[in-house]
Motif scaffolding. Sequence first.
Motif, short mmCIF file in Angstrom:
data_model
loop_
_atom_site.label_atom_id
_atom_site.label_comp_id
_atom_site.label_asym_id
_atom_site.label_seq_id
_atom_site.Cartn_x
_atom_site.Cartn_y
_atom_site.Cartn_z
N THR A 94 0.85 -1.20 0.00
CA THR A 94 0.00 0.00 0.00
C THR A 94 0.88 1.25 0.00
N ALA A 95 1.94 1.22 0.82
CA ALA A 95 2.86 2.37 0.88
C ALA A 95 3.47 2.65 -0.50
N TYR A 96 3.75 1.59 -1.25
CA TYR A 96 4.33 1.77 -2.59
C TYR A 96 3.28 2.19 -3.62
N GLY A 97 2.03 2.19 -3.18
CA GLY A 97 0.96 2.58 -4.11
C GLY A 97 0.48 1.44 -4.99
N LEU A 98 0.78 0.20 -4.58
CA LEU A 98 0.34 -0.96 -5.38
C LEU A 98 -1.06 -1.36 -4.95
N SER A 99 -1.83 -1.82 -5.89
CA SER A 99 -3.15 -2.30 -5.54
C SER A 99 -3.03 -3.78 -5.21
N PHE B 5 -4.92 4.66 1.86
CA PHE B 5 -3.70 4.59 2.65
C PHE B 5 -4.02 4.72 4.15
N CYS B 102 8.87 4.42 2.06
CA CYS B 102 8.26 3.63 0.98
C CYS B 102 7.13 4.36 0.28
N TYR B 104 4.30 6.36 2.17
CA TYR B 104 3.26 6.99 2.99
C TYR B 104 3.65 8.44 3.26
#
Lengths: 206, 253
Positions: A94-99, B5, B102, B104
């Motif tokens: 999620t932090a990397y923006g991956l779904s 997020f 990473c 956030y």
Amino acid sequence: MEENPGILQVHEVSKSFRRKQILHRISFQMKRGEICSIVGENGSGKTTLLRVIVGMLRADEGSVKLSGKMGYCPQECQLFNSLTVRENLIYFATAYGLSTKQRSWWRHVQPMLDEFNLLKDLGTRVSRLSGGSRQKLNFLVALLHAPDLLLLDEPYAAFDWESYLRFWELVNKLKVKGTAILIVSHLIFERDQIDTIFQLREGKFT
Amino acid sequence: MRGRFIWIASLMTLRELFRRRIVILLVVLIPSVFYLVTVLTTNMAPIPFQLAAVQGEPSLMVPARYIGLVFMGLASTGLLAAFLSMNLIQWDFHVTRRLIVCGYRPSEVSLSKLSVMLVLIILVGFYVGCMLRLFFQPDDFLSVIFGFILAGFVYGSYGLLIGSLLRGELEGILLITLLANIDIGWLQNPIFYSGSLNKALIRVLPAFYPSQMSNISAFSEFGIGKAFSGSLLYGTVLLMAAMLIFWLRMKRK
């Protein structure tokens, strides 16, 4: 047009804490598919340099230019101990923006988990993993988003022999795919695998 | 600000918190022990309590056991909220920084911590309030619970502030226990310090407004507007300070 563009440019970086100079005008660059290593004694400034490159610390002088995605594996296992392996992967993805709902993400992660023998531990809390398995997961987290530049701080300190060999296999596969890899360590055994070695002493390259 | 997020971070933080044995142990033990000790050591002799957050500042005569129970409910909620909130920041501080490296944003992490804290204080306030009902029937039960939740909000914000300022867990626990003991346990509580009722000092302590609110609701029909707004304002000021410091620490140095 340049054939192999630089992925990381560190230019004249200096950093001090209070009055102590830790890094003194450090410059180097890396290209795609290159494996570099920064070696030095404990306290020579290796981790500080890595933290400046990663963006956790601001350089007092100089600049760091990065093109592409970066993956960072810290020296100590920085994982959520009360969460399971799967939950950690989802959290960092999620932090990397991956779904994480897309199957492509799982197709990318599964072989790596398999390679490091972590597939069976997906539902296990990190606190219940062995030290070596934690270190492997710590490393895999840095690879989740298929980074262009991988920054590794003492990555194989807790690996057993088998994992150490697999680590180098994986590193070489990533190199072939064009990933640039920077390994920070106080010991380097695999000199032949590394394209460039920088020696850091008292905050300067020697 | 990215909702997904914040949602994932809040969910994972909650899971992590409730998987720790110490958290479950404290949530079960603190209110049970506090209430039990109060029941065993107090009697029904009436003692005076000044409703300082009501116009005219009237005094009530209330059985010592009942007022003791309300204060132990406030103390339990305050302690639990402060301890859990402090740990929301202190536990896994470096892993949280890795999350930011990473991708956030510090504001997303701060908001997720804040939302978890709000969920926690509502749960704890409601749970401790329901336990109080086992011992006596307050006049306005829901407002008493609301007072507990506000005590949780004020002390939870204090816990976040301590967690943001200090790295050591032990120092944090010391500061929380010290203030909660002096404030809710002793100075606001007329069973121990009836002489402190008229002192200006108790009005600037964090539990003043929430304890007034719970006691007004438990033993009278006076309005709770001033106690409510005072609690909210006190908690919000602490919360803003905590969030600002946490955000600054999460940014790169």
